[in-house]
Design an enzyme around this catalytic site. Structure first.
Site, PDB file in Angstrom:
ATOM      1  N   ASP A 191     -12.019  21.746  72.994  1.00  0.00           N
ATOM      2  CA  ASP A 191     -12.784  20.683  73.634  1.00  0.00           C
ATOM      3  C   ASP A 191     -12.006  19.385  73.403  1.00  0.00           C
ATOM      4  OD1 ASP A 191     -14.869  19.675  75.102  1.00  0.00           O
ATOM      5  OD2 ASP A 191     -16.307  19.651  73.443  1.00  0.00           O
TER       6      ASP A 191
ATOM      7  N   ASP B 226     -17.829  11.735  72.313  1.00  0.00           N
ATOM      8  CA  ASP B 226     -19.203  11.381  71.938  1.00  0.00           C
ATOM      9  C   ASP B 226     -19.267  10.291  70.873  1.00  0.00           C
ATOM     10  OD1 ASP B 226     -18.516  12.711  69.610  1.00  0.00           O
ATOM     11  OD2 ASP B 226     -19.767  14.469  70.005  1.00  0.00           O
TER      12      ASP B 226
END
Length: 240
Positions: A139, A29
């Site tokens: 993640d 991100d």
């Protein structure tokens, strides 16, 4: 009797495996990672962040690019291949019963137990904590892996309105990696090369000492793992 013993052994083995069983997802991100802020854990230095051009920033208090600031995840936080069966990388981590004080800049050996990467190993350093990451979840930071809940970072750093591919999951083929900025393309290709296109494979995990080359990328070492350089290798005036 032998059958009973065998069942007990099998039961113990399954319990031991389950205790260290985990799941993986993937994301990129572009945001400043949580462990890049001071005070999250007892470390030598918070995780290094970069400006829009991937130049390291010295200000650990710089606001995240996801909040309109100048600090972003550095491109070299992408995974790196060590061998056909070993790679290093970074991840957002959440472990039940623990907190950022325990996992920030800790390293974990992930041995994949499902999918095309079964048996391969990825050693990750925890550089982030995802608010949407569950217990025993890693993640993985993989460029083009999806921006998840925070699309603003890649929009601000690279002008990408979508973060390349699906918001959750990212690009779907190696060819699409060419749509990413040059600094991120090799990291994107990693998913289709070493990672063999695996889609959120399961892992067995254990905490390990961080490889020096991995910690060097983040600039972060847990104080308990720091080893003072030998005086022989320290800088001296005649060698500066």
């Amino acid at each position: 009797m032998l059958a009973t013993i065998s069942l007990l052994i099998a039961s113990y083995a399954l319990s031991a495996q389950a205790a260290n069983a985990g799941v993986t997802t993937r994301y990129w991100d572009c945001c400043k990672t949580s462990c890049a802020w001071n005070g999250k854990a007892t470390v030598t230095h918070a995780v290094t962040t970069c400006d829009k051009s991937n130049n390291p920033l010295s200000d650990v208090n710089a606001t995240s690019g996801c909040d309109g600031g100048p600090a972003f995840a550095c491109a070299d936080n992408a995974p790196i291949v060590i061998s056909d069966t070993l790679a290093y990388g970074f991840a957002a981590v959440n472990l039940s019963g623990q907190s950022e004080a325990d996992w920030c800049c800790s390293c974990y050996k992930l041995t994949f137990t499902s999918g095309p990467v079964i048996g391969q190993t990825l050693i990750v350093q925890a550089s982030n904590t995802g608010g949407d990451v569950g217990g025993a979840q890693f993640d993985l930071m993989i460029p083009g892996g999806g921006v998840g809940a925070f699309p603003a970072g890649c929009q601000s750093q690279y002008g990408s309105l979508t973060g390349w591919g699906a918001q959750y999951g990212g690009v779907s083929s190696r060819d699409q990696c060419s749509n990413l900025p040059a600094a991120l393309q090799a990291g994107c290709q990693f998913r289709f090369d070493w990672f063999k296109g695996a889609d959120n494979p399961n892992v067995n995990w254990e905490k390990v000492t961080c490889p020096a080359s991995l910690a060097a990328r983040s600039g972060c070492i847990r104080t308990a793992e720091y080893v003072e350089p030998s005086p022989r290798f320290r800088s001296s005036p005649e060698h500066d």
